[in-house]
Design an enzyme around this catalytic site. Structure first.
Site, PDB file in Angstrom:
ATOM      1  CD  GLU A  96      -2.400  -1.055   2.466  1.00  0.00           C
ATOM      2  OE1 GLU A  96      -2.447  -0.049   3.616  1.00  0.00           O
ATOM      3  OE2 GLU A  96      -4.063  -1.974   2.522  1.00  0.00           O
ATOM      4  CG  HIS A 101       6.730  -1.044   4.465  1.00  0.00           C
ATOM      5  ND1 HIS A 101       6.644   0.481   3.111  1.00  0.00           N
ATOM      6  CD2 HIS A 101       5.614  -2.045   4.660  1.00  0.00           C
ATOM      7  CE1 HIS A 101       5.392  -0.894   2.644  1.00  0.00           C
ATOM      8  NE2 HIS A 101       4.848  -2.069   3.571  1.00  0.00           N
ATOM      9  CG  HIS A 103       4.641  -5.249   7.565  1.00  0.00           C
ATOM     10  ND1 HIS A 103       3.325  -4.486   8.200  1.00  0.00           N
ATOM     11  CD2 HIS A 103       4.952  -5.493   6.622  1.00  0.00           C
ATOM     12  CE1 HIS A 103       2.801  -3.800   6.890  1.00  0.00           C
ATOM     13  NE2 HIS A 103       3.508  -4.550   5.768  1.00  0.00           N
TER      14      HIS A 103
HETATM   15  P1  AMP Z   1       1.970  -2.843   3.181  1.00  0.00           P
HETATM   16  O1  AMP Z   1       0.497  -3.395   2.778  1.00  0.00           O
HETATM   17  O2  AMP Z   1       3.002  -3.302   3.422  1.00  0.00           O
HETATM   18  O3  AMP Z   1       2.399  -1.127   2.405  1.00  0.00           O
HETATM   19  O4  AMP Z   1       1.649  -1.640   4.612  1.00  0.00           O
HETATM   20  C1  AMP Z   1       1.544  -0.494   5.028  1.00  0.00           C
HETATM   21  C2  AMP Z   1       1.754  -0.494   6.305  1.00  0.00           C
HETATM   22  O5  AMP Z   1       1.950   0.961   6.421  1.00  0.00           O
HETATM   23  C3  AMP Z   1       0.007  -0.560   6.618  1.00  0.00           C
HETATM   24  O6  AMP Z   1       0.373  -1.758   7.733  1.00  0.00           O
HETATM   25  C4  AMP Z   1      -0.453   0.658   7.539  1.00  0.00           C
HETATM   26  O7  AMP Z   1      -1.291   0.546   8.804  1.00  0.00           O
HETATM   27  C5  AMP Z   1       1.079   1.058   7.922  1.00  0.00           C
HETATM   28  N1  AMP Z   1       0.788   2.222   7.314  1.00  0.00           N
HETATM   29  C6  AMP Z   1       0.287   3.625   7.161  1.00  0.00           C
HETATM   30  N2  AMP Z   1       0.104   4.913   6.762  1.00  0.00           N
HETATM   31  C7  AMP Z   1       0.930   4.748   8.326  1.00  0.00           C
HETATM   32  C8  AMP Z   1       1.217   5.829   9.312  1.00  0.00           C
HETATM   33  N3  AMP Z   1       1.041   6.948   9.166  1.00  0.00           N
HETATM   34  N4  AMP Z   1       1.575   5.405  10.550  1.00  0.00           N
HETATM   35  C9  AMP Z   1       1.879   4.137  10.373  1.00  0.00           C
HETATM   36  N5  AMP Z   1       1.880   3.025  10.043  1.00  0.00           N
HETATM   37  C10 AMP Z   1       1.154   3.746   8.670  1.00  0.00           C
END
Ligand code: AMP
Length: 115
Positions: A96, A101, A103
């Site tokens: 997203e 990143h 996790h």
């Molecule tokens: P991905 O689906 O691997 O791109 O994960 C993106 C992650 O970023 C998701 O788990 C979101 O909850 C997290 N996320 C998005 N915006 C923020 C933010 N402002 N602070 C902390 N986490 C975020």
């Protein structure tokens, strides 16, 4: 030039985030929508949109992300029971935010990898 995401603003501390670790290479902060008792994102300070965009020059930093993950897991007290590191790339993986990143998930039994 890749477009910045909200993660660049977190790195520069222009918007609030619960940052648990930061050095010259990486930043780690708690996920805003945690999927486990511990859910922390470890990101490079340098903007790399997807894992498809990493180069050999990034190898030291990518290794550092794992070292930092292990240190945070220990700080969180989840190292002995275990945890999962996940990196999503592009749409089939559900990426997203287009700033790579890792996790770090733990604090409960996470079950099978793909549910
Ligand atoms: P991905 O689906 O691997 O791109 O994960 C993106 C992650 O970023 C998701 O788990 C979101 O909850 C997290 N996320 C998005 N915006 C923020 C933010 N402002 N602070 C902390 N986490 C975020």
């Amino acid at each position: 030039m890749a477009e910045e995401t909200i993660f660049s603003k977190i790195i520069r501390r222009e918007i609030a985030a619960d940052i648990v670790f930061q050095d010259d290479k990486v930043t780690a902060f708690r996920d805003i929508s945690p999927q486990a008792p511990t859910h922390i994102l470890i990101i490079p300070n340098k903007l790399i949109p997807t894992i498809n965009d990493v180069t050999e020059q990034d190898e030291a930093m990518l290794g550092h992300m794992i070292t930092v993950a292990a240190k945070i897991a220990k700080q969180e007290g989840i190292d002995a029971n275990g945890y999962r590191l996940i990196m999503n790339c592009n749409k089939d993986a559900g990426q997203e935010v287009f700033h790579i990143h890792m996790h770090l998930l733990g604090g409960k039994n996470l079950g099978r990898l793909l549910g």
